[in-house]
Each structure stands twice: as C-alpha cells, then as structure tokens.
Motif scaffolding. Structure first.
Motif, PDB file in Angstrom:
ATOM      1  N   PHE A   1      68.615  86.715  70.826  1.00  0.00           N
ATOM      2  CA  PHE A   1      69.891  86.791  70.126  1.00  0.00           C
ATOM      3  C   PHE A   1      69.985  88.070  69.291  1.00  0.00           C
ATOM      4  CE2 PHE A   1      72.691  85.712  66.546  1.00  0.00           C
ATOM      5  CZ  PHE A   1      73.849  85.427  67.255  1.00  0.00           C
TER       6      PHE A   1
ATOM      7  N   THR B   1      70.437  91.115  71.478  1.00  0.00           N
ATOM      8  CA  THR B   1      71.794  91.170  72.006  1.00  0.00           C
ATOM      9  C   THR B   1      72.769  91.625  70.930  1.00  0.00           C
ATOM     10  OG1 THR B   1      71.245  89.379  73.526  1.00  0.00           O
ATOM     11  CG2 THR B   1      73.566  89.840  73.188  1.00  0.00           C
ATOM     12  N   VAL B   2      72.627  91.127  69.725  1.00  0.00           N
ATOM     13  CA  VAL B   2      73.514  91.537  68.634  1.00  0.00           C
ATOM     14  C   VAL B   2      73.336  93.027  68.333  1.00  0.00           C
ATOM     15  CG1 VAL B   2      73.922  91.263  66.156  1.00  0.00           C
ATOM     16  CG2 VAL B   2      73.730  89.255  67.607  1.00  0.00           C
ATOM     17  N   SER B   3      72.087  93.507  68.391  1.00  0.00           N
ATOM     18  CA  SER B   3      71.874  94.930  68.100  1.00  0.00           C
ATOM     19  C   SER B   3      72.404  95.840  69.203  1.00  0.00           C
ATOM     20  CB  SER B   3      70.384  95.201  67.878  1.00  0.00           C
ATOM     21  OG  SER B   3      69.672  95.014  69.080  1.00  0.00           O
TER      22      SER B   3
ATOM     23  N   LEU C   1      75.298  95.318  70.795  1.00  0.00           N
ATOM     24  CA  LEU C   1      76.753  95.206  70.893  1.00  0.00           C
ATOM     25  C   LEU C   1      77.394  96.571  70.646  1.00  0.00           C
ATOM     26  CD1 LEU C   1      77.443  91.896  68.928  1.00  0.00           C
ATOM     27  CD2 LEU C   1      77.288  92.199  71.386  1.00  0.00           C
TER      28      LEU C   1
ATOM     29  N   SER D   1      80.050  93.132  75.672  1.00  0.00           N
ATOM     30  CA  SER D   1      79.384  92.745  74.436  1.00  0.00           C
ATOM     31  C   SER D   1      79.655  91.291  74.084  1.00  0.00           C
ATOM     32  CB  SER D   1      79.845  93.641  73.289  1.00  0.00           C
ATOM     33  OG  SER D   1      79.459  94.967  73.512  1.00  0.00           O
ATOM     34  N   ILE D   2      80.883  90.856  74.257  1.00  0.00           N
ATOM     35  CA  ILE D   2      81.225  89.471  73.914  1.00  0.00           C
ATOM     36  C   ILE D   2      80.555  88.500  74.875  1.00  0.00           C
ATOM     37  CG2 ILE D   2      83.126  87.814  73.795  1.00  0.00           C
ATOM     38  CD1 ILE D   2      84.855  90.082  72.694  1.00  0.00           C
TER      39      ILE D   2
ATOM     40  N   SER E   1      77.758  88.964  76.636  1.00  0.00           N
ATOM     41  CA  SER E   1      76.327  88.915  76.363  1.00  0.00           C
ATOM     42  C   SER E   1      76.034  88.197  75.052  1.00  0.00           C
ATOM     43  CB  SER E   1      75.736  90.327  76.353  1.00  0.00           C
ATOM     44  OG  SER E   1      76.298  91.104  75.318  1.00  0.00           O
ATOM     45  N   PHE E   2      76.906  88.346  74.048  1.00  0.00           N
ATOM     46  CA  PHE E   2      76.742  87.635  72.788  1.00  0.00           C
ATOM     47  C   PHE E   2      76.846  86.128  73.003  1.00  0.00           C
ATOM     48  CE2 PHE E   2      78.678  85.652  69.049  1.00  0.00           C
ATOM     49  CZ  PHE E   2      77.719  85.943  68.092  1.00  0.00           C
TER      50      PHE E   2
ATOM     51  N   ALA F   1      73.712  84.851  74.857  1.00  0.00           N
ATOM     52  CA  ALA F   1      72.550  84.799  73.960  1.00  0.00           C
ATOM     53  C   ALA F   1      72.687  83.663  72.956  1.00  0.00           C
ATOM     54  CB  ALA F   1      72.386  86.132  73.241  1.00  0.00           C
ATOM     55  N   LEU F   2      73.906  83.407  72.487  1.00  0.00           N
ATOM     56  CA  LEU F   2      74.124  82.307  71.555  1.00  0.00           C
ATOM     57  C   LEU F   2      73.867  80.958  72.218  1.00  0.00           C
ATOM     58  CD1 LEU F   2      75.059  81.603  68.681  1.00  0.00           C
ATOM     59  CD2 LEU F   2      77.383  81.452  69.586  1.00  0.00           C
TER      60      LEU F   2
END
Length: 189
Positions: A10, A13-15, A17, A25-26, A28-29, A32-33
C-alpha cells in the motif's frame, strides 16, 4: 508477517501515485487498498480464533463440572467437541497461513521494487482473494468432521466473509465505472 507485506504494498503504491496518470494511479491505489483490507481480515480471523481458543481453555473449564451427572453430561460432551473443533480450525488455519505467507513473501520479493504495475498488483490481488477463501472455508470444513456441523455453518474465524468479499466486488465495480466515465470525460476534452 502478512500485514507488513500488505502495508508495504500500500505504501509503495501511494508513493508511486502521479497526477500525470490519474486513472492508473486511482486503479492501483484501489487494488492496493483491497489487498491491504483482505490481508487485515485474514489477520483478524486468525486473532479471533486464537482468542476463542484461550477463552475456551480458561473460562470453558467450568462446563466440565456438568459431566458429573447423567442429565447434564451432554454439556460437558459439547464442550469437548467445541474445544476439539476450535483446535482443528486453529491447526488448519495455522497451516494455511504459514504456507500462504511464505508464498506471499516470495512473490513480494520478486515484485519490482521501485514502482507498482497492474500485472503485479493484479496477481497479488487474485492470490490474496484465493488465500482468503481458503482461510474462510477450509478450517470450517475440516472441523465439521469432528463437530458434525455443515460446511456452510458460520464459525469462529469467519469474520463477515461474504460481506467483505461482496463489498470488495461492489467497490471495484463502482470504481471501474467511475474511472471509465472520468476517462471518457477527459478524452472528450
């Protein structure tokens, strides 16, 4: 263990974005969530089963006193069956979590370390969902041999299984529809 891998995925993935690729980005976010949430549910199921074992071991001992009389001996027999069923569930869940976490760690080590891509996240998501299904079904099935309960009966360590998976599928469908509309609106500009 498995929660640290979910948190690492997670955070990576956030890093990674970017504003330049908002749809990627959304998606993959969200993937990962979902991986993090499913791994958290697996950890909660394991914790609930461990707590149940401890409660049965200490507080449930009072039920053994009912084994002295013929008309209350069924209470003690049901206690023994319950303890044996929880022990079998704990054994099978520990076996599955041990094997699954080894596979998860091995695959996580082979993933690209700098940036997350859809193929790796997709494979990890499918693996985590399959891992969750095994955790929620197999221990209950094996303990049903001892307790005589059916496979579909809810048990300890089956924390809102259908609701979690239904929520995951619904949120993925809603997110995909929203992203498709957003991509269509961006491309029309």
């Amino acid at each position: 263990g498995i929660m640290s891998i979910g948190i690492d995925i997670f955070l990576k993935t956030v890093s990674s974005l970017t504003v330049l690729q908002p749809v990627d980005s959304i998606v993959s976010f969200i993937m990962a969530l979902i991986i993090l949430l499913v791994l958290a549910v697996i950890a909660v199921n394991m914790l609930l089963l461990l707590i149940t074992g401890w409660v049965l071991m200490y507080a449930g001992i009072f039920f053994l006193g009912f084994g002295g009389a013929r008309w209350t001996s069924d209470i003690a027999i049901h206690y023994f069956k319950t303890v044996l069923g929880v022990g079998i569930q704990l054994m099978v869940m520990t076996l599955i979590v041990g094997i699954g976490s080894d596979l998860l760690i091995n695959y996580y080590g082979k993933m690209s370390q700098n940036i997350m891509n859809f193929e790796e996240l997709g494979v990890m998501l499918i693996f985590v969902i399959a891992f969750y299904v095994l955790i929620s079904k197999l221990p209950l099935m094996v303990s049903g041999i001892i307790t005589g309960s059916s496979i579909n009966a809810g048990g300890v360590g089956n924390y809102s299984g259908g609701q979690v998976m239904g929520g995951v599928v619904t949120s993925m469908a809603v997110a995909t529809m929203g992203l498709t509309k957003a991509a269509g609106a961006i491309s029309s500009i």
